[in-house]
Design an enzyme around this catalytic site. Structure first.
Site, mmCIF file in Angstrom:
data_model
loop_
_atom_site.group_PDB
_atom_site.id
_atom_site.type_symbol
_atom_site.label_atom_id
_atom_site.label_comp_id
_atom_site.label_asym_id
_atom_site.label_seq_id
_atom_site.Cartn_x
_atom_site.Cartn_y
_atom_site.Cartn_z
ATOM 1 N N GLU A 66 41.002 93.567 53.873
ATOM 2 C CA GLU A 66 41.984 94.880 53.636
ATOM 3 C C GLU A 66 41.693 95.652 52.403
ATOM 4 O OE1 GLU A 66 45.974 92.870 55.852
ATOM 5 O OE2 GLU A 66 45.540 92.307 53.778
ATOM 6 N N ASP A 237 51.898 88.059 57.227
ATOM 7 C CA ASP A 237 51.565 89.472 56.504
ATOM 8 C C ASP A 237 50.528 90.099 57.144
ATOM 9 O OD1 ASP A 237 49.575 87.455 56.055
ATOM 10 O OD2 ASP A 237 49.432 87.556 54.087
HETATM 11 P P1 NAD Z 1 46.406 78.258 52.005
HETATM 12 O O1 NAD Z 1 45.786 78.122 53.189
HETATM 13 O O2 NAD Z 1 45.701 77.747 50.576
HETATM 14 O O3 NAD Z 1 47.840 77.267 52.243
HETATM 15 C C1 NAD Z 1 48.522 77.471 53.480
HETATM 16 C C2 NAD Z 1 49.324 76.096 53.700
HETATM 17 O O4 NAD Z 1 49.906 76.071 54.740
HETATM 18 C C3 NAD Z 1 48.073 74.840 54.028
HETATM 19 O O5 NAD Z 1 48.413 73.825 53.040
HETATM 20 C C4 NAD Z 1 48.666 74.727 55.461
HETATM 21 O O6 NAD Z 1 48.364 73.220 55.564
HETATM 22 C C5 NAD Z 1 49.932 74.930 55.486
HETATM 23 N N1 NAD Z 1 50.408 75.265 56.950
HETATM 24 C C6 NAD Z 1 49.970 75.710 57.921
HETATM 25 N N2 NAD Z 1 50.878 75.604 59.051
HETATM 26 C C7 NAD Z 1 51.846 75.012 58.702
HETATM 27 C C8 NAD Z 1 53.035 74.654 59.160
HETATM 28 N N3 NAD Z 1 53.319 74.830 60.499
HETATM 29 N N4 NAD Z 1 54.099 73.989 58.375
HETATM 30 C C9 NAD Z 1 53.766 73.766 57.146
HETATM 31 N N5 NAD Z 1 52.851 74.025 56.471
HETATM 32 C C10 NAD Z 1 51.868 74.752 57.230
HETATM 33 O O7 NAD Z 1 47.120 79.627 51.924
HETATM 34 P P2 NAD Z 1 47.484 80.421 50.751
HETATM 35 O O8 NAD Z 1 46.638 81.102 49.963
HETATM 36 O O9 NAD Z 1 48.608 79.493 50.075
HETATM 37 O O10 NAD Z 1 48.384 81.483 51.537
HETATM 38 C C11 NAD Z 1 49.532 81.331 52.305
HETATM 39 C C12 NAD Z 1 50.075 82.423 53.172
HETATM 40 O O11 NAD Z 1 50.406 83.472 52.148
HETATM 41 C C13 NAD Z 1 48.810 83.149 53.763
HETATM 42 O O12 NAD Z 1 48.916 83.580 54.976
HETATM 43 C C14 NAD Z 1 48.583 84.305 53.183
HETATM 44 O O13 NAD Z 1 47.823 85.480 54.046
HETATM 45 C C15 NAD Z 1 49.939 84.749 52.588
HETATM 46 N N6 NAD Z 1 49.919 85.653 51.449
HETATM 47 C C16 NAD Z 1 51.023 86.602 51.332
HETATM 48 C C17 NAD Z 1 51.093 87.375 50.237
HETATM 49 C C18 NAD Z 1 52.106 88.443 50.039
HETATM 50 O O14 NAD Z 1 52.039 89.288 49.211
HETATM 51 N N7 NAD Z 1 53.026 88.321 51.159
HETATM 52 C C19 NAD Z 1 50.218 87.016 49.144
HETATM 53 C C20 NAD Z 1 49.139 86.213 49.239
HETATM 54 C C21 NAD Z 1 49.095 85.289 50.218
#
Ligand code: NAD
Length: 355
Positions: A66, A237
């Site tokens: 993005e 997101d």
């Molecule tokens: P990451 O991959 O480091 O961590 C995600 C975690 O979620 C992993 O540890 C995984 O095991 C866990 N997980 C997956 N399914 C699960 C479930 N059903 N129950 C419990 N845990 C579960 O990712 P990250 O960098 O921490 O990002 C997390 C999310 O936040 C991503 O989807 C990312 O796109 C989103 N994000 C959003 C914003 C925003 O501004 N809203 C900004 C950054 C990241």
């Protein structure tokens, strides 16, 4: 220690990942999260000034890439960011990013920065800033579901900005929870590893969901959410990627960054396109109500918006005036005569031949 950023005609300051880590350590992570929250809130207050557009997304089966541009008329910023939930299996980050801040008056870049760390910081700062306006008074306990890259930043921002004292952590992967608990060991937070999401939400006034999965997931089901809580939903997101059961949305008052983008990417993609939502900038400016009762469920349907990156980039550039955490990049051609770009190459050729 005083450093001087290069002038607009010469070199572009570049903040590497190593520099960003030094900046965070020098300022202090909680201090930086608080200051970022203030910067982001200040820019939400002048929301109407900004050029706003939903981010430009290129989707694939594996994830999304993005571009997120915005401008306040004086400075222009954009972020390149990806979201690839399968990446951690190959040792890569789910989310990586870099960004640019530029001078609107002449179009020259003022800063090029890593934004993987900065995104985690600004996302956490935004979440906590929003929660400060919406959470139940005196909230002390947060459930943190999804204990990946963002989770410690989220926990610390809620401690620094909202005053929470306890985090109840859950992840489907117990190793992720163990990592987060260890990282937060000396944070001053009481950190509890939970075996189920139900255990994590027990007694929590704030629930943060921050998981990564490219599907309509149900991280929280309706019966897990009691009245009066604030939900900070971070992980949904992207089109086709949500975390909350639709019934929770129907019981909640929903707050968003930029509705045009959130309707495409947020939890509310599950609802009718005209389902009422409140824009956070209006709550912050006192033009719309935030929390109005103890029993109300408030939901921040966070997707991440370009102004938050803009605020973060401007904050970093300001810090560089007194902290030497950058290198100067030879990014812009600077011929003696601005129209003699070709001549600059010829002079270089002659110089190389003479060496
Ligand atoms: P990451 O991959 O480091 O961590 C995600 C975690 O979620 C992993 O540890 C995984 O095991 C866990 N997980 C997956 N399914 C699960 C479930 N059903 N129950 C419990 N845990 C579960 O990712 P990250 O960098 O921490 O990002 C997390 C999310 O936040 C991503 O989807 C990312 O796109 C989103 N994000 C959003 C914003 C925003 O501004 N809203 C900004 C950054 C990241």
């Amino acid at each position: 220690m005083t450093t001087h950023l290069p002038g607009p005609f010469s070199l572009v300051p570049f903040v590497s990942v190593d520099d960003m880590m030094k900046l965070v350590i020098d300022i202090g992570v909680e201090q930086m999260l608080s200051e970022l929250a203030d910067e982001i809130e200040t820019d939400f207050r002048r929301w109407e000034l900004f050029d706003k557009t939903p981010r430009v997304a290129a989707h694939s089966e594996q994830g999304v890439i993005e571009l997120m541009p915005t401008s306040d008329g004086e400075a222009y910023g954009f972020k390149y960011v990806n979201g690839h939930p399968g990446n951690t299996h190959s040792g890569r980050q789910t989310v990586t990013a870099f960004g640019v801040l530029a001078d609107v008056a002449n179009g020259y870049p003022l800063l090029l920065s890593e934004m993987t760390l900065l995104t985690a910081l600004r996302t956490a700062a935004t979440s906590a800033m929003v929660a400060k306006h919406l959470m139940p008074k005196g909230a002390k306990t947060m459930a943190m579901i999804g204990n990946g890259a963002q989770s410690e930043f989220q926990s610390l921002a809620f401690k620094a900005v909202c005053g929470i004292t306890r985090v109840q952590m859950y992840d489907i992967d117990a190793k992720a929870t163990a990592k987060a608990v260890k990282n937060l060991n000396d944070s001053g937070l009481e950190v509890v590893a939970c075996k189920t999401p139900e255990e994590a939400v027990q007694g929590a006034e704030i629930i943060t969901t921050c998981t990564a999965d490219k599907q309509y997931a149900t991280i929280l089901s309706d019966n897990m959410v009691g009245s009066g809580v604030h939900i900070n939903a971070i992980g949904g997101d992207c089109p086709g990627k949500t975390e909350l059961h639709r019934d929770i949305l129907l019981r909640s008052d929903i707050f968003v960054e930029f509705p045009e983008q959130t309707r495409i990417e947020g939890e509310i993609q599950q609802l009718d396109p005209d389902h009422p939502v409140t824009e956070m900038w209006q709550v912050i400016n006192g033009q719309a109500a935030g929390r109005t009762s103890d029993r109300q469920i408030t939901l921040f349907d966070s997707v991440g918006f370009a102004t938050e990156d803009f605020s973060a980039l401007r904050y970093v550039r300001e810090q560089l005036k007194t902290r030497p955490y950058f290198t100067n990049l030879d990014l812009l051609a600077d011929p003696d005569d601005p129209r003699d770009l070709f001549g600059m190459v010829m002079r270089k050729q002659a110089k190389m031949a003479a060496e």
